[in-house]
Motif scaffolding. Structure first.
Motif, mmCIF file in Angstrom:
data_model
loop_
_atom_site.group_PDB
_atom_site.id
_atom_site.type_symbol
_atom_site.label_atom_id
_atom_site.label_comp_id
_atom_site.label_asym_id
_atom_site.label_seq_id
_atom_site.Cartn_x
_atom_site.Cartn_y
_atom_site.Cartn_z
ATOM 1 N N ILE A 91 0.867 -1.177 0.000
ATOM 2 C CA ILE A 91 0.000 0.000 0.000
ATOM 3 C C ILE A 91 0.902 1.225 0.000
ATOM 4 C CG2 ILE A 91 -1.752 1.305 1.251
ATOM 5 C CD1 ILE A 91 -2.493 -1.368 2.642
ATOM 6 N N SER A 92 0.651 2.119 -0.906
ATOM 7 C CA SER A 92 1.397 3.372 -0.936
ATOM 8 C C SER A 92 0.481 4.514 -0.538
ATOM 9 C CB SER A 92 1.961 3.631 -2.337
ATOM 10 O OG SER A 92 2.928 2.662 -2.661
ATOM 11 N N THR A 93 0.997 5.379 0.322
ATOM 12 C CA THR A 93 0.277 6.581 0.705
ATOM 13 C C THR A 93 1.087 7.778 0.221
ATOM 14 O OG1 THR A 93 1.361 6.805 2.861
ATOM 15 C CG2 THR A 93 -0.635 5.437 2.771
ATOM 16 N N TYR A 94 0.612 8.949 0.489
ATOM 17 C CA TYR A 94 1.331 10.148 0.049
ATOM 18 C C TYR A 94 2.735 10.192 0.653
ATOM 19 C CZ TYR A 94 2.111 14.955 -1.388
ATOM 20 O OH TYR A 94 2.617 16.084 -1.972
ATOM 21 N N ASN A 95 2.862 9.819 1.924
ATOM 22 C CA ASN A 95 4.145 9.922 2.622
ATOM 23 C C ASN A 95 5.065 8.730 2.449
ATOM 24 O OD1 ASN A 95 3.650 12.459 3.648
ATOM 25 N ND2 ASN A 95 3.044 11.740 5.663
ATOM 26 N N THR A 96 4.516 7.517 2.415
ATOM 27 C CA THR A 96 5.395 6.344 2.478
ATOM 28 C C THR A 96 4.714 5.101 1.924
ATOM 29 O OG1 THR A 96 6.961 5.184 3.911
ATOM 30 C CG2 THR A 96 4.783 5.635 4.844
ATOM 31 N N ASP A 97 5.382 3.972 2.081
ATOM 32 C CA ASP A 97 4.849 2.683 1.631
ATOM 33 C C ASP A 97 4.675 1.768 2.833
ATOM 34 O OD1 ASP A 97 4.928 3.279 -1.176
ATOM 35 O OD2 ASP A 97 7.087 2.932 -1.138
ATOM 36 N N TYR A 98 3.621 0.964 2.765
ATOM 37 C CA TYR A 98 3.335 -0.047 3.776
ATOM 38 C C TYR A 98 3.369 -1.398 3.084
ATOM 39 C CZ TYR A 98 1.705 3.732 6.769
ATOM 40 O OH TYR A 98 1.635 4.866 7.539
ATOM 41 N N ILE A 99 3.923 -2.380 3.765
ATOM 42 C CA ILE A 99 3.976 -3.727 3.209
ATOM 43 C C ILE A 99 3.383 -4.685 4.220
ATOM 44 C CG2 ILE A 99 5.462 -5.579 2.368
ATOM 45 C CD1 ILE A 99 7.358 -3.384 1.374
ATOM 46 N N LEU A 100 2.455 -5.497 3.746
ATOM 47 C CA LEU A 100 1.834 -6.515 4.578
ATOM 48 C C LEU A 100 2.287 -7.884 4.091
ATOM 49 C CD1 LEU A 100 -0.284 -4.004 4.278
ATOM 50 C CD2 LEU A 100 -1.772 -5.544 5.511
ATOM 51 N N THR A 101 2.508 -8.776 5.036
ATOM 52 C CA THR A 101 2.772 -10.182 4.726
ATOM 53 C C THR A 101 1.832 -11.008 5.594
ATOM 54 O OG1 THR A 101 4.438 -10.577 6.448
ATOM 55 C CG2 THR A 101 5.231 -9.687 4.353
ATOM 56 N N LYS A 102 1.634 -12.229 5.213
ATOM 57 C CA LYS A 102 0.847 -13.112 6.061
ATOM 58 C C LYS A 102 1.604 -13.313 7.379
ATOM 59 C CE LYS A 102 -2.661 -14.814 4.976
ATOM 60 N NZ LYS A 102 -4.041 -14.339 5.159
ATOM 61 N N LYS A 103 0.853 -13.489 8.458
ATOM 62 C CA LYS A 103 1.442 -13.615 9.798
ATOM 63 C C LYS A 103 2.569 -14.635 9.853
ATOM 64 C CE LYS A 103 -2.247 -12.685 13.099
ATOM 65 N NZ LYS A 103 -3.111 -13.337 14.092
ATOM 66 N N GLU A 104 2.350 -15.774 9.210
ATOM 67 C CA GLU A 104 3.330 -16.855 9.300
ATOM 68 C C GLU A 104 4.651 -16.517 8.605
ATOM 69 O OE1 GLU A 104 0.316 -17.998 6.043
ATOM 70 O OE2 GLU A 104 0.208 -17.207 8.084
ATOM 71 N N ASN A 105 4.663 -15.490 7.768
ATOM 72 C CA ASN A 105 5.883 -15.076 7.065
ATOM 73 C C ASN A 105 6.493 -13.791 7.615
ATOM 74 O OD1 ASN A 105 5.792 -17.190 5.158
ATOM 75 N ND2 ASN A 105 4.244 -16.082 4.005
ATOM 76 N N PHE A 106 5.831 -13.166 8.574
ATOM 77 C CA PHE A 106 6.244 -11.838 9.016
ATOM 78 C C PHE A 106 7.648 -11.834 9.631
ATOM 79 C CE2 PHE A 106 6.166 -8.122 11.907
ATOM 80 C CZ PHE A 106 5.916 -7.146 10.965
ATOM 81 N N ASP A 107 7.912 -12.711 10.579
ATOM 82 C CA ASP A 107 9.234 -12.734 11.213
ATOM 83 C C ASP A 107 10.324 -13.035 10.196
ATOM 84 O OD1 ASP A 107 8.218 -12.093 13.725
ATOM 85 O OD2 ASP A 107 8.037 -14.187 14.348
ATOM 86 N N LYS A 108 10.045 -13.938 9.271
ATOM 87 C CA LYS A 108 11.017 -14.245 8.214
ATOM 88 C C LYS A 108 11.278 -13.005 7.360
ATOM 89 C CE LYS A 108 11.840 -17.312 4.276
ATOM 90 N NZ LYS A 108 11.284 -18.383 3.433
ATOM 91 N N ALA A 109 10.222 -12.272 7.024
ATOM 92 C CA ALA A 109 10.377 -11.051 6.220
ATOM 93 C C ALA A 109 11.234 -10.030 6.950
ATOM 94 C CB ALA A 109 9.003 -10.461 5.892
ATOM 95 N N ILE A 110 10.980 -9.842 8.220
ATOM 96 C CA ILE A 110 11.757 -8.890 9.018
ATOM 97 C C ILE A 110 13.227 -9.326 9.061
ATOM 98 C CG2 ILE A 110 12.105 -7.990 11.351
ATOM 99 C CD1 ILE A 110 9.738 -6.705 9.750
ATOM 100 N N ASN A 111 13.476 -10.624 9.227
ATOM 101 C CA ASN A 111 14.858 -11.129 9.249
ATOM 102 C C ASN A 111 15.553 -10.920 7.908
ATOM 103 O OD1 ASN A 111 14.843 -11.929 11.933
ATOM 104 N ND2 ASN A 111 14.089 -13.973 11.452
ATOM 105 N N VAL A 112 14.846 -11.170 6.805
ATOM 106 C CA VAL A 112 15.414 -10.971 5.469
ATOM 107 C C VAL A 112 15.823 -9.516 5.288
ATOM 108 C CG1 VAL A 112 14.810 -10.891 3.004
ATOM 109 C CG2 VAL A 112 14.265 -12.930 4.364
ATOM 110 N N LEU A 113 14.940 -8.605 5.660
ATOM 111 C CA LEU A 113 15.232 -7.177 5.490
ATOM 112 C C LEU A 113 16.359 -6.723 6.415
ATOM 113 C CD1 LEU A 113 11.598 -5.866 5.070
ATOM 114 C CD2 LEU A 113 13.333 -6.163 3.285
ATOM 115 N N SER A 114 16.350 -7.215 7.635
ATOM 116 C CA SER A 114 17.414 -6.876 8.582
ATOM 117 C C SER A 114 18.771 -7.364 8.053
ATOM 118 C CB SER A 114 17.102 -7.503 9.938
ATOM 119 O OG SER A 114 18.071 -7.154 10.877
#
Length: 121
Positions: A91-114
């Motif tokens: 989701i993009s707003t005027y100020n920034t972008d938001y990214i949603l993942t399914k709950k079961e993938n969220f921690d993995k996504a955060i680790n990948v980005l980190s």
């Protein structure tokens, strides 16, 4: 670049109209086309007139206000997550972008980005 985790569960919905949407909720994203009326909201605020609803999403945002001249930010993040078999809803707003993942993938996504050098707060 900072990534901020958002501590809510989200739902992605189709609604008949927006009359029951709590537009004053902390997070409420609406989108309308010639084919549908969509809503992304905190799961506790899904309206009764949702005709389809997909629960079980977690979200993070790219922290700060992004200038429109910045190119490829969402692309880089979505590519990293795709390479790790993590689907997203962006989701993009005027100020920034938001990214949603399914709950079961969220921690993995955060680790990948980190691990890719993003600071997660």
């Amino acid at each position: 670049m900072e990534i901020k985790k958002i501590d809510y569960d989200f739902s992605v919905c189709k609604v008949t109209d927006y009359s029951q949407v709590d537009i004053d909720s902390e997070y409420c994203f609406i989108g309308k086309t010639d084919e549908e009326k969509s809503l992304v909201c905190i799961t506790d605020y899904v309206p009764d007139n949702a005709v389809e609803c997909d629960n079980g999403w977690k979200a993070f945002r790219i922290q700060g206000t992004l200038d429109f001249s910045l190119i490829g930010i969402l692309s880089k993040i979505s590519t990293l997550l795709a390479e790790n078999k993590i689907g997203i809803f962006a989701i993009s707003t005027y100020n920034t972008d938001y990214i949603l993942t399914k709950k079961e993938n969220f921690d993995k996504a955060i680790n990948v980005l980190s691990n890719a050098g993003y600071q997660v707060i």
